[in-house]
Motif scaffolding. Structure first.
Motif, PDB file in Angstrom:
ATOM      1  N   ARG A   2      -3.262   2.072   3.328  1.00 25.49           N
ATOM      2  CA  ARG A   2      -2.758   3.286   3.974  1.00 25.49           C
ATOM      3  C   ARG A   2      -1.231   3.283   4.006  1.00 25.49           C
ATOM      4  O   ARG A   2      -0.594   4.311   3.714  1.00 25.49           O
ATOM      5  N   HIS A   3      -0.624   2.155   4.361  1.00 23.85           N
ATOM      6  CA  HIS A   3       0.837   2.058   4.454  1.00 23.85           C
ATOM      7  C   HIS A   3       1.492   2.340   3.111  1.00 23.85           C
ATOM      8  O   HIS A   3       2.505   3.045   3.041  1.00 23.85           O
ATOM      9  N   GLU A  32       1.291   6.098   2.443  1.00 22.63           N
ATOM     10  CA  GLU A  32       2.218   6.857   3.293  1.00 22.63           C
ATOM     11  C   GLU A  32       3.667   6.631   2.879  1.00 22.63           C
ATOM     12  O   GLU A  32       4.466   7.570   2.860  1.00 22.63           O
ATOM     13  N   ARG A  33       4.001   5.392   2.552  1.00 24.44           N
ATOM     14  CA  ARG A  33       5.396   5.078   2.256  1.00 24.44           C
ATOM     15  C   ARG A  33       5.847   5.619   0.913  1.00 24.44           C
ATOM     16  O   ARG A  33       6.969   6.112   0.782  1.00 24.44           O
ATOM     17  N   CYS A  85       4.015   7.854  -1.207  1.00 25.50           N
ATOM     18  CA  CYS A  85       3.447   9.120  -1.678  1.00 25.50           C
ATOM     19  C   CYS A  85       3.773  10.271  -0.739  1.00 25.50           C
ATOM     20  O   CYS A  85       3.244  11.369  -0.899  1.00 25.50           O
ATOM     21  N   LEU A  93       4.177  12.281   3.063  1.00 25.98           N
ATOM     22  CA  LEU A  93       3.261  12.589   4.155  1.00 25.98           C
ATOM     23  C   LEU A  93       2.632  13.969   4.012  1.00 25.98           C
ATOM     24  O   LEU A  93       2.236  14.596   5.004  1.00 25.98           O
ATOM     25  N   SER A  94       2.543  14.466   2.774  1.00 26.08           N
ATOM     26  CA  SER A  94       1.889  15.758   2.577  1.00 26.08           C
ATOM     27  C   SER A  94       0.398  15.663   2.874  1.00 26.08           C
ATOM     28  O   SER A  94      -0.258  16.657   3.166  1.00 26.08           O
ATOM     29  N   GLN A 128      -2.708  13.262   5.037  1.00 28.07           N
ATOM     30  CA  GLN A 128      -2.937  12.317   6.115  1.00 28.07           C
ATOM     31  C   GLN A 128      -3.889  11.226   5.635  1.00 28.07           C
ATOM     32  O   GLN A 128      -4.833  11.497   4.891  1.00 28.07           O
ATOM     33  N   TYR A 129      -3.617  10.018   6.083  1.00 22.76           N
ATOM     34  CA  TYR A 129      -4.473   8.887   5.736  1.00 22.76           C
ATOM     35  C   TYR A 129      -4.896   8.219   7.048  1.00 22.76           C
ATOM     36  O   TYR A 129      -4.102   7.535   7.694  1.00 22.76           O
ATOM     37  N   ASN A 130      -6.127   8.434   7.448  1.00 17.59           N
ATOM     38  CA  ASN A 130      -6.618   7.931   8.718  1.00 17.59           C
ATOM     39  C   ASN A 130      -7.572   6.762   8.499  1.00 17.59           C
ATOM     40  O   ASN A 130      -8.491   6.853   7.678  1.00 17.59           O
ATOM     41  N   VAL A 179      -8.822  10.561   3.615  1.00 15.08           N
ATOM     42  CA  VAL A 179      -7.655  11.305   3.147  1.00 15.08           C
ATOM     43  C   VAL A 179      -7.864  12.782   3.463  1.00 15.08           C
ATOM     44  O   VAL A 179      -8.882  13.374   3.086  1.00 15.08           O
ATOM     45  N   ASN A 189      -6.138  16.689   3.446  1.00 13.06           N
ATOM     46  CA  ASN A 189      -5.120  17.594   2.902  1.00 13.06           C
ATOM     47  C   ASN A 189      -5.368  18.985   3.456  1.00 13.06           C
ATOM     48  O   ASN A 189      -6.472  19.531   3.315  1.00 13.06           O
TER      49      ASN A 189
END
Length: 255
Positions: free
Chosen positions: A114-115, A118-119, A121, A123-124, A126-128, A155, A157
């Motif tokens: 996930r990190h 997010e880092r 790609c 923050l368009s 969400q990765y929960n 994921v 969108n």
């Protein structure tokens, strides 16, 4: 996520951020080095790339582990003897020293995937992590699973679930079973809501027979290795795993 899961995630992410990188900073291309420094460990004097009994007694697998160690050392610009010192930062942390590895490793691996997303790609999307599937698809039933099925990474969108990422450091028999039961159940639940979803697997498995079982599963939309080249070239397991992708390819697959 439980308190222990949050601890494992935060420790692993901190280790990833302070890791050594040849480009002096983490990138999508070298993120695997940060993941290994956080999570990869040694057994019987070599990197744990396969079950411990094979590393102890199987000459071929010990040689493959040594080749992997040499490749990692080369990429880090350090000696072979330094790789073990740099790796396994999660379990070397006082919070986990002497603890069983399996549960914190699983939590930390999903958190690092996930990190990375997010880092590198944006923050368009969400990765929960550790999402209760019943919150997404009420009434879903998972064959052979607990009454509270959890998704490693969901994921989202534009407020719509578009993909599930099953983050499995290894693919033992039970984890392959998880994948083969989860994937069709989740896709069927999404189909009923007319919201098709894709199912991906991210792993650090090296055993070709285990990887092929997942690659051959028509439900799975893609299998991504933490660093594919270590399997196909360095460990000399090429040819049989050509359809496997690399972690660096995952962001594009989510578009």
């Amino acid at each position: 996520m439980s308190d222990s899961g949050r601890d494992a995630a935060s420790i692993a992410i901190a280790a990833f951020e302070r890791a050594i990188y040849p480009e002096k900073t983490a990138t999508l291309a070298n993120a695997w080095l940060g993941i290994y420094q956080a999570l990869l460990w040694y057994e019987h004097g070599v990197p744990h790339i396969i079950d411990a009994d094979k590393l102890r007694s199987n000459t071929i697998w010990r040689e493959r582990a040594r080749l992997a160690e040499g490749y990692i050392a080369e990429r880090l610009g350090c000696g072979y003897e330094d790789v073990e010192r740099l790796c396994d930062q999660l379990m070397k942390n006082p919070a986990y020293r002497g603890a069983q590895r399996q549960n914190p490793l699983g939590k930390a691996f999903a958190a690092l995937v996930r990190h990375v997303l997010e880092r590198f790609c944006g923050l368009s999307m969400q990765y929960n992590t550790e999402v209760d599937a019943r919150d997404i698809w009420p009434g879903i039933e998972m064959p052979g699973r607990s009454s509270a099925p959890r998704i490693d990474i969901l994921v989202i969108n534009e407020d719509r679930p578009i993909a599930i990422i099953s983050a499995k450091w290894s693919l033992r028999h039970d984890r392959v079973g998880d994948i083969t039961s989860e994937c069709p159940a989740y896709k069927a639940a999404a189909f009923r809501l007319r919201q098709p979803i894709r199912y991906f697997v991210v792993t650090n498995e090296f055993d070709p027979s285990r990887l092929i079982k997942v690659l051959d599963d028509e439900c799975v939309d893609g299998v991504f290795h933490v660093h594919k080249r270590l399997v196909t070239e360095i460990a000399r397991l090429d040819g049989r795993l050509n359809d496997m992708a690399d972690l660096i390819d995952l962001p594009a697959s989510l578009l």
